[in-house]
Write an enzyme that holds these catalytic residues in place. Structure first.
Site, short mmCIF file in Angstrom:
data_model
loop_
_atom_site.label_atom_id
_atom_site.label_comp_id
_atom_site.label_asym_id
_atom_site.label_seq_id
_atom_site.Cartn_x
_atom_site.Cartn_y
_atom_site.Cartn_z
CB CYS A 107 -0.93 0.77 -3.75
SG CYS A 107 -1.64 2.31 -3.16
CG HIS A 131 1.06 -0.64 0.34
ND1 HIS A 131 1.90 -0.33 -0.71
CD2 HIS A 131 0.11 0.33 0.36
CE1 HIS A 131 1.48 0.79 -1.29
NE2 HIS A 131 0.40 1.20 -0.67
CD GLU A 149 4.54 -2.78 -0.48
OE1 GLU A 149 3.68 -3.66 -0.67
OE2 GLU A 149 4.34 -1.57 -0.76
#
Lengths: 231, 83
Positions: free
Chosen positions: A86, A203, A205
Protein backbone atom coordinates in the site's frame (compact mmCIF):
# COMPACT_ATOMS: atom_id res chain seq x y z
CA UNK A 1 16.72 -14.77 9.96
CA UNK A 2 15.42 -11.34 10.84
CA UNK A 3 13.06 -9.28 8.73
CA UNK A 4 13.00 -5.51 9.19
CA UNK A 5 9.79 -3.50 9.08
CA UNK A 6 10.42 0.17 8.33
CA UNK A 7 8.48 2.71 10.38
CA UNK A 8 8.01 6.23 9.09
CA UNK A 9 5.99 8.83 10.93
CA UNK A 10 2.49 7.93 9.78
CA UNK A 11 3.08 4.24 9.06
CA UNK A 12 0.16 2.36 10.57
CA UNK A 13 0.29 -1.23 9.33
CA UNK A 14 3.74 -1.87 10.82
CA UNK A 15 2.44 -3.66 13.93
CA UNK A 16 0.10 -5.87 11.88
CA UNK A 17 3.00 -7.04 9.73
CA UNK A 18 5.12 -7.60 12.85
CA UNK A 19 2.31 -9.71 14.35
CA UNK A 20 1.97 -11.85 11.23
CA UNK A 21 5.71 -12.46 10.92
CA UNK A 22 6.39 -13.08 14.62
CA UNK A 23 3.21 -14.61 15.99
CA UNK A 24 1.59 -16.26 12.99
CA UNK A 25 4.65 -17.47 11.07
CA UNK A 26 7.14 -17.45 13.94
CA UNK A 27 10.17 -15.74 12.40
CA UNK A 28 12.24 -12.95 13.91
CA UNK A 29 11.07 -9.52 12.84
CA UNK A 30 11.92 -6.08 14.09
CA UNK A 31 10.53 -2.58 13.69
CA UNK A 32 13.09 -0.13 12.32
CA UNK A 33 12.60 3.61 12.83
CA UNK A 34 13.36 5.50 9.62
CA UNK A 35 16.30 7.36 11.14
CA UNK A 36 18.32 4.16 11.30
CA UNK A 37 20.55 3.57 8.33
CA UNK A 38 22.25 0.28 8.96
CA UNK A 39 19.99 -2.49 7.68
CA UNK A 40 22.73 -5.07 7.20
CA UNK A 41 21.35 -7.32 9.96
CA UNK A 42 18.17 -7.96 7.97
CA UNK A 43 17.53 -10.67 5.43
CA UNK A 44 14.39 -9.04 4.14
CA UNK A 45 12.49 -5.76 4.45
CA UNK A 46 8.84 -4.80 4.61
CA UNK A 47 7.78 -1.22 3.89
CA UNK A 48 4.32 -1.24 5.48
CA UNK A 49 1.16 0.67 4.74
CA UNK A 50 -0.07 3.88 6.29
CA UNK A 51 0.23 7.56 5.56
CA UNK A 52 3.92 8.36 5.78
CA UNK A 53 4.41 12.13 6.14
CA UNK A 54 0.65 12.57 5.99
CA UNK A 55 0.73 11.86 2.24
CA UNK A 56 2.11 15.40 1.87
CA UNK A 57 3.30 16.31 -1.63
CA UNK A 58 2.37 12.85 -3.02
CA UNK A 59 1.74 9.57 -1.26
CA UNK A 60 5.13 8.06 -0.47
CA UNK A 61 7.15 10.88 -2.03
CA UNK A 62 8.86 12.18 1.08
CA UNK A 63 9.48 8.78 2.69
CA UNK A 64 11.06 7.65 -0.59
CA UNK A 65 13.75 10.28 -0.22
CA UNK A 66 14.79 9.53 3.36
CA UNK A 67 18.30 8.10 3.86
CA UNK A 68 16.93 4.75 5.08
CA UNK A 69 15.60 4.16 1.58
CA UNK A 70 19.17 4.25 0.24
CA UNK A 71 19.89 1.37 2.63
CA UNK A 72 16.78 -0.45 1.39
CA UNK A 73 17.98 0.09 -2.19
CA UNK A 74 21.38 -1.36 -1.25
CA UNK A 75 19.73 -4.41 0.27
CA UNK A 76 17.55 -4.85 -2.81
CA UNK A 77 20.63 -4.64 -5.02
CA UNK A 78 22.11 -7.50 -3.02
CA UNK A 79 19.08 -9.56 -4.05
CA UNK A 80 17.36 -9.56 -0.67
CA UNK A 81 13.55 -9.54 -0.76
CA UNK A 82 11.72 -6.26 -0.16
CA UNK A 83 7.91 -5.92 0.02
CA UNK A 84 6.10 -2.61 -0.10
CA UNK A 85 2.46 -2.78 0.87
CA UNK A 86 0.00 0.00 0.00
CA UNK A 87 1.82 3.17 1.12
CA UNK A 88 4.94 0.98 1.00
CA UNK A 89 4.26 0.31 -2.70
CA UNK A 90 3.91 4.07 -3.23
CA UNK A 91 7.24 4.59 -1.45
CA UNK A 92 8.93 1.98 -3.67
CA UNK A 93 7.65 3.52 -6.93
CA UNK A 94 8.55 7.02 -5.73
CA UNK A 95 12.05 5.82 -4.86
CA UNK A 96 12.46 4.25 -8.29
CA UNK A 97 12.84 0.72 -6.91
CA UNK A 98 9.71 -0.20 -8.85
CA UNK A 99 8.34 1.07 -12.15
CA UNK A 100 5.31 3.27 -12.60
CA UNK A 101 3.38 5.47 -10.22
CA UNK A 102 0.29 5.23 -8.03
CA UNK A 103 -2.18 8.01 -8.66
CA UNK A 104 -5.63 8.94 -7.36
CA UNK A 105 -8.30 6.27 -7.77
CA UNK A 106 -10.41 6.67 -10.90
CA UNK A 107 -13.40 7.29 -8.65
CA UNK A 108 -11.58 9.56 -6.22
CA UNK A 109 -12.62 7.94 -2.99
CA UNK A 110 -10.84 5.98 -0.26
CA UNK A 111 -11.82 2.36 -0.81
CA UNK A 112 -11.50 -0.16 1.99
CA UNK A 113 -12.92 -3.53 0.98
CA UNK A 114 -12.04 -7.12 0.08
CA UNK A 115 -10.74 -7.67 -3.46
CA UNK A 116 -10.01 -10.75 -5.50
CA UNK A 117 -6.57 -11.01 -6.99
CA UNK A 118 -5.23 -13.40 -9.57
CA UNK A 119 -1.69 -14.62 -9.10
CA UNK A 120 0.03 -13.86 -12.41
CA UNK A 121 3.43 -15.37 -11.75
CA UNK A 122 4.93 -17.75 -9.23
CA UNK A 123 8.44 -16.90 -10.33
CA UNK A 124 9.06 -14.44 -7.49
CA UNK A 125 10.23 -14.81 -3.87
CA UNK A 126 6.75 -13.71 -2.79
CA UNK A 127 4.44 -15.89 -4.84
CA UNK A 128 6.22 -19.25 -4.94
CA UNK A 129 3.64 -20.81 -2.61
CA UNK A 130 0.81 -20.09 -5.04
CA UNK A 131 -0.08 -21.66 -8.35
CA UNK A 132 -0.28 -19.43 -11.40
CA UNK A 133 -3.88 -18.35 -11.89
CA UNK A 134 -4.89 -18.81 -8.24
CA UNK A 135 -7.64 -16.42 -7.23
CA UNK A 136 -7.09 -15.08 -3.72
CA UNK A 137 -8.95 -12.67 -1.46
CA UNK A 138 -6.91 -9.82 0.01
CA UNK A 139 -8.39 -6.45 1.03
CA UNK A 140 -7.44 -2.98 -0.17
CA UNK A 141 -7.54 0.31 1.74
CA UNK A 142 -6.39 3.29 -0.30
CA UNK A 143 -7.24 6.39 -2.27
CA UNK A 144 -4.09 6.54 -4.39
CA UNK A 145 -3.78 3.06 -5.82
CA UNK A 146 -4.35 3.68 -9.49
CA UNK A 147 -1.29 2.10 -11.10
CA UNK A 148 0.06 4.10 -14.02
CA UNK A 149 3.02 3.49 -16.28
CA UNK A 150 3.71 4.68 -19.82
CA UNK A 151 3.17 2.23 -22.65
CA UNK A 152 6.74 1.03 -23.03
CA UNK A 153 7.13 0.51 -19.28
CA UNK A 154 3.86 -1.37 -19.20
CA UNK A 155 4.80 -3.70 -22.02
CA UNK A 156 8.19 -4.22 -20.37
CA UNK A 157 6.44 -5.31 -17.17
CA UNK A 158 4.24 -7.73 -19.11
CA UNK A 159 7.06 -9.13 -21.26
CA UNK A 160 9.38 -9.66 -18.32
CA UNK A 161 6.68 -11.40 -16.22
CA UNK A 162 6.75 -8.62 -13.61
CA UNK A 163 3.02 -8.35 -12.98
CA UNK A 164 2.47 -10.27 -9.74
CA UNK A 165 -1.26 -9.69 -9.10
CA UNK A 166 -4.27 -8.37 -11.00
CA UNK A 167 -7.68 -7.39 -9.69
CA UNK A 168 -10.23 -9.93 -10.92
CA UNK A 169 -13.78 -11.05 -10.20
CA UNK A 170 -14.41 -14.11 -8.04
CA UNK A 171 -14.09 -16.38 -11.04
CA UNK A 172 -10.68 -14.98 -11.91
CA UNK A 173 -11.70 -12.80 -14.86
CA UNK A 174 -10.09 -9.42 -15.42
CA UNK A 175 -13.06 -7.05 -15.67
CA UNK A 176 -13.55 -3.32 -15.35
CA UNK A 177 -15.95 -3.85 -12.45
CA UNK A 178 -13.32 -5.82 -10.55
CA UNK A 179 -10.84 -2.97 -10.87
CA UNK A 180 -11.30 -0.87 -7.72
CA UNK A 181 -9.14 2.09 -8.69
CA UNK A 182 -8.67 2.33 -12.45
CA UNK A 183 -5.22 0.69 -12.48
CA UNK A 184 -3.90 -0.02 -15.95
CA UNK A 185 -4.47 -3.64 -16.96
CA UNK A 186 -6.02 -4.19 -13.49
CA UNK A 187 -2.53 -4.29 -12.00
CA UNK A 188 -2.56 -4.75 -8.21
CA UNK A 189 1.09 -5.64 -7.68
CA UNK A 190 4.37 -5.75 -9.58
CA UNK A 191 7.90 -6.93 -8.98
CA UNK A 192 11.24 -5.43 -9.98
CA UNK A 193 13.19 -6.69 -12.99
CA UNK A 194 15.18 -9.00 -10.71
CA UNK A 195 11.90 -10.08 -9.02
CA UNK A 196 13.16 -9.51 -5.46
CA UNK A 197 11.18 -6.30 -4.86
CA UNK A 198 7.39 -6.55 -4.68
CA UNK A 199 4.92 -3.70 -4.43
CA UNK A 200 1.23 -4.30 -3.97
CA UNK A 201 -1.73 -2.14 -3.00
CA UNK A 202 -3.76 -4.90 -1.25
CA UNK A 203 -2.84 -5.71 2.35
CA UNK A 204 -1.70 -9.33 2.79
CA UNK A 205 -1.19 -8.74 6.54
CA UNK A 206 -4.93 -8.16 6.81
CA UNK A 207 -5.61 -11.58 5.28
CA UNK A 208 -3.25 -13.78 7.24
CA UNK A 209 -5.47 -15.43 9.83
CA UNK A 210 -8.73 -17.38 9.58
CA UNK A 211 -10.45 -15.01 11.98
CA UNK A 212 -9.90 -12.17 9.50
CA UNK A 213 -11.85 -14.00 6.81
CA UNK A 214 -8.90 -14.97 4.61
CA UNK A 215 -5.47 -16.50 5.06
CA UNK A 216 -4.48 -15.94 1.43
CA UNK A 217 -2.10 -13.10 2.27
CA UNK A 218 -0.12 -15.30 4.63
CA UNK A 219 1.29 -17.24 1.69
CA UNK A 220 3.04 -14.11 0.45
CA UNK A 221 4.97 -13.77 3.71
CA UNK A 222 5.53 -17.54 3.85
CA UNK A 223 6.94 -17.48 0.33
CA UNK A 224 9.28 -14.66 1.34
CA UNK A 225 10.42 -16.55 4.45
CA UNK A 226 10.98 -19.72 2.43
CA UNK A 227 13.00 -17.75 -0.12
CA UNK A 228 15.20 -16.30 2.62
CA UNK A 229 15.71 -19.74 4.19
CA UNK A 230 16.81 -21.15 0.84
CA UNK A 231 19.50 -18.48 0.36
CA UNK B 1 19.42 38.13 -4.14
CA UNK B 2 16.10 36.84 -2.99
CA UNK B 3 13.81 35.18 -5.48
CA UNK B 4 10.36 33.70 -5.39
CA UNK B 5 9.45 30.76 -7.56
CA UNK B 6 5.94 29.67 -8.38
CA UNK B 7 6.11 26.00 -9.24
CA UNK B 8 3.01 24.58 -10.89
CA UNK B 9 2.67 20.81 -11.05
CA UNK B 10 0.04 19.21 -13.21
CA UNK B 11 -0.75 15.75 -14.50
CA UNK B 12 0.55 14.99 -17.99
CA UNK B 13 -2.10 15.31 -20.65
CA UNK B 14 -4.06 12.15 -21.26
CA UNK B 15 -3.81 11.10 -17.62
CA UNK B 16 -6.95 10.60 -15.58
CA UNK B 17 -7.72 13.61 -13.40
CA UNK B 18 -10.64 12.35 -11.31
CA UNK B 19 -10.72 15.48 -9.16
CA UNK B 20 -10.89 17.72 -12.21
CA UNK B 21 -13.64 15.55 -13.72
CA UNK B 22 -15.65 15.73 -10.50
CA UNK B 23 -15.30 19.51 -10.35
CA UNK B 24 -16.34 19.79 -14.00
CA UNK B 25 -19.48 17.76 -13.21
CA UNK B 26 -20.24 19.87 -10.14
CA UNK B 27 -19.92 23.02 -12.26
CA UNK B 28 -22.41 21.53 -14.73
CA UNK B 29 -24.87 21.02 -11.87
CA UNK B 30 -24.55 24.74 -11.17
CA UNK B 31 -25.22 25.55 -14.81
CA UNK B 32 -21.65 26.23 -15.94
CA UNK B 33 -20.58 24.45 -19.09
CA UNK B 34 -16.82 23.95 -19.38
CA UNK B 35 -14.68 22.13 -21.93
CA UNK B 36 -12.31 20.77 -19.34
CA UNK B 37 -11.24 21.20 -15.73
CA UNK B 38 -7.75 20.21 -14.75
CA UNK B 39 -6.31 20.29 -11.25
CA UNK B 40 -2.81 21.54 -10.53
CA UNK B 41 -0.79 22.26 -7.43
CA UNK B 42 1.24 25.38 -6.88
CA UNK B 43 4.22 25.60 -4.56
CA UNK B 44 5.67 29.00 -3.70
CA UNK B 45 9.35 28.80 -2.89
CA UNK B 46 11.45 31.66 -1.61
CA UNK B 47 15.17 31.22 -2.07
CA UNK B 48 18.49 33.04 -2.23
CA UNK B 49 20.63 32.87 -5.35
CA UNK B 50 23.34 34.93 -7.03
CA UNK B 51 21.20 35.57 -10.08
CA UNK B 52 17.95 34.52 -11.69
CA UNK B 53 19.70 31.91 -13.82
CA UNK B 54 21.06 30.14 -10.72
CA UNK B 55 17.71 30.45 -8.98
CA UNK B 56 16.03 28.72 -11.92
CA UNK B 57 18.64 25.97 -11.93
CA UNK B 58 18.08 25.30 -8.22
CA UNK B 59 14.33 25.17 -8.57
CA UNK B 60 14.58 22.93 -11.67
CA UNK B 61 16.67 20.53 -9.61
CA UNK B 62 14.13 20.61 -6.75
CA UNK B 63 11.36 19.75 -9.22
CA UNK B 64 13.30 16.87 -10.70
CA UNK B 65 14.40 15.44 -7.36
CA UNK B 66 11.26 15.83 -5.29
CA UNK B 67 8.46 18.19 -6.17
CA UNK B 68 7.34 16.54 -9.42
CA UNK B 69 7.15 12.89 -10.35
CA UNK B 70 8.39 12.83 -13.96
CA UNK B 71 6.35 9.70 -14.69
CA UNK B 72 3.05 11.50 -14.23
CA UNK B 73 3.73 15.23 -13.99
CA UNK B 74 4.65 18.26 -16.03
CA UNK B 75 5.91 21.28 -14.17
CA UNK B 76 6.31 24.95 -14.90
CA UNK B 77 8.42 27.49 -13.02
CA UNK B 78 7.83 31.22 -12.85
CA UNK B 79 10.51 33.25 -11.10
CA UNK B 80 10.60 36.78 -9.83
CA UNK B 81 13.06 38.80 -7.85
CA UNK B 82 11.86 39.87 -4.42
CA UNK B 83 12.63 43.41 -3.31
Amino acid sequence: MTIGIIQFGGSNCDLDVLHVLKDVIGVDAELVWYKEQDLTRFEGIVVPGGFSYGDYLRAGAIAARTPIMSSVRQLAQEGKPVIGICNGFQVLTESGLLDGALTTNKYPKFRCEPTYLRVETTDTPFTSKFSKGDVVSIPIAHKEGNFYADESTLSGLEDNDQVAFRYVDSSGKVTEEANPNGSQENIAGIVSAKKNVLGMMPHPERASEEILGSKDGLRIFESMVEFISSQ
Amino acid sequence: MQYQADVTIELKSGMLDPEGTTIKRALEHLGYETDNVKTAKKYIIDLQADNIHDAREHVEEMCQKLIANPIIHNYAITLRELQ
